[in-house]
Design a protein around this motif. Structure first.
Motif, short mmCIF file in Angstrom:
data_model
loop_
_atom_site.label_atom_id
_atom_site.label_comp_id
_atom_site.label_asym_id
_atom_site.label_seq_id
_atom_site.Cartn_x
_atom_site.Cartn_y
_atom_site.Cartn_z
N GLY A 152 67.50 49.85 67.79
CA GLY A 152 67.06 51.20 67.44
C GLY A 152 68.22 52.15 67.56
N PRO A 160 63.96 51.08 62.89
CA PRO A 160 62.81 52.00 62.84
C PRO A 160 63.25 53.46 62.82
N HIS A 175 53.64 57.54 65.12
CA HIS A 175 53.93 56.11 65.08
C HIS A 175 53.03 55.45 64.05
N ASP A 222 56.11 58.82 61.33
CA ASP A 222 56.47 57.54 61.95
C ASP A 222 57.79 57.68 62.69
N GLY A 223 57.80 57.21 63.94
CA GLY A 223 59.03 57.17 64.71
C GLY A 223 59.55 58.51 65.16
N GLY A 239 60.44 51.24 67.33
CA GLY A 239 59.33 50.81 66.49
C GLY A 239 58.14 50.30 67.27
N ARG A 240 58.07 50.64 68.54
CA ARG A 240 57.00 50.15 69.41
C ARG A 240 55.91 51.20 69.58
#
Length: 418
Positions: A83, A105, A218, A272-273, A323-324
């Motif tokens: 990451g 990510p 996310h 996202d992210g 990306g978790r």
């Protein structure tokens, strides 16, 4: 164990919180910077800067994306990153480009770029009918003067690419507008050596209190962590003088702020992210977006959130960069509100006295950080000139802000600047 690439950092609290979160998560990081001394100078005397806890510290020209991208590819081939992230606004667009190039990510480069440019944010949100102030963008004085008359004084003048409230000013007439534009033009390169845009953003002056909505995005879903209030002083500047989490709002105002922030993030594509900090004015005509910041809140707001909810937004930032799925489960910390107040200097000189001994031992105090005597002081024009802060907690309700203000009053009484 994951390995992250950190591209530059703020030198404030996030430069300590983020390395800690990476370490406590069982991960390591490589730190990439163009000027290591920028960070070494900010470390407390006699201590090593937390950023030096990196597995690798590498020097590269982080201000030139065209050379930075192939350098990141070369490093990735040798070191393998899981990451990439930064806490510094000035490098968020570069980090998004790196993530995209390396297949890591993160939010899309266009979304981050639009969020990091105040004029682009205004354009995108206006096209999506997300409520904001009336605005205009120009470089030439004649255009600025004409648009200012059309919007109507008083109004707010802003650079499109600076942080911490730098050069953001209320102007009440054309003379003040000219002064503000001239001052902005005298700062053509930011503190990181990046050349600034000459564009000037004019905005309608909004009434009402300002809050921020802290969110985590996310896998296409945006989760609201809570709403933080804000106090502002230093007119005609807009200096953040304090915050409290959660904001003491009616349920209706809380819902309105949250929904406006969610609409802004969706319009920009920040789903996202991203750990985001979206600033909202609760005006008499309804909520209006002030700014969207695609990174965790500054001014230790993340710590206010942690004290109340147990949610660690620095750790969450690491999770989404990898990306978790973030852990946003709340715990009962026993704290119902947490607040921070900043000591804002009103005059220039040398700090001769600032005694915080009585404050440190007061009930409910979580943190006290004060400048040492001998420090050169300048009258505050942005969030960069604080002489310290006090953070408190209230275990019964929304009383933390009042407690902070009381303690700051005592500190101001003993503050001597000559």
């Amino acid at each position: 164990m994951a390995h992250l690439l950190m591209v530059e950092s703020w030198v404030g609290s996030m430069s300590r919180l983020l390395p800690r979160a990476i370490r406590e998560g069982g991960h390591t990081f490589t730190f990439l910077t163009r000027d290591l001394h920028h960070y070494l100078r900010s470390a407390p005397e006699g201590t090593a800067h937390p950023l030096l806890g990196a597995r690798n510290v590498i020097t590269a020209e982080t201000n030139d994306v065209d050379t930075l991208l192939p350098e990141a590819e070369r490093l990735h081939a040798a070191l393998r990153f899981d990451g990439v992230l930064t806490s510094c606004d000035y490098y968020l667009p570069a980090v998004a480009r790196i993530a995209d190039r390396l297949g890591l990510p993160g939010p899309g480069p266009e979304a981050v770029g639009n969020a990091c440019r105040k004029d682009a944010t205004r354009r995108v949100l206006a096209e999506a009918a997300v409520p904001g102030p009336r605005f205009a963008l120009h470089e030439e004085w004649a255009d600025l003067a004409r648009s200012a008359r059309e919007i109507g004084y008083p109004l707010v003048v802003k650079p499109v690419d600076l942080c911490a409230g730098m050069y953001v000013r209320r102007v009440d007439d054309e003379r003040q507008l000219a002064d503000a534009v001239r001052a902005m033009a005298g700062f053509p390169v930011n503190a990181r050596g990046q050349r600034r845009s000459p564009a000037v953003l004019l905005e309608e002056l909004l009434d009402g209190p300002e809050v921020s909505v802290e969110t985590v995005s996310h896998a296409g879903a945006v989760h609201v962590v809570g709403v933080t209030d804000k106090s502002v002083g230093g007119a005609p500047a807009f200096i953040e003088t304090g915050h409290m989490f959660p904001a003491d709002l009616t349920p209706a105002d809380t819902e309105a702020a949250e929904q406006t922030a969610l609409s802004a993030l969706k319009a920009l594509g920040l789903t996202d992210g991203v750990v985001a900090h979206t600033e909202i004015k609760l005006t008499s005509a309804g909520p209006r977006v002030v700014e969207v910041n695609p990174r965790p809140a500054g001014n230790r707001i993340t710590e206010l959130v942690r004290h109340v909810t147990g949610v660690d937004l620095a750790a969450t930032f690491v999770d989404v960069a990898l990306g978790r799925a973030p852990d946003l489960r709340r715990t009962d910390t026993g704290v119902r509100s947490a607040a921070i107040g900043f000591l804002v200097p009103e005059r220039a000189g040398t700090l001769e006295a600032l005694d915080g001994s009585g404050v440190r031992d007061a009930d409910g105090v979580l943190e006290v950080e004060l400048a040492a005597p001998g420090r050169a002081v300048k009258a505050a024009g942005s969030n960069n000139e604080y002489l310290g802060h006090v953070m408190t907690a209230d275990t019964r309700g929304p009383g933390a802000r009042a407690r902070v203000e009381d303690l700051l009053s005592g500190l101001r009484a003993g503050l001597v600047v000559r």
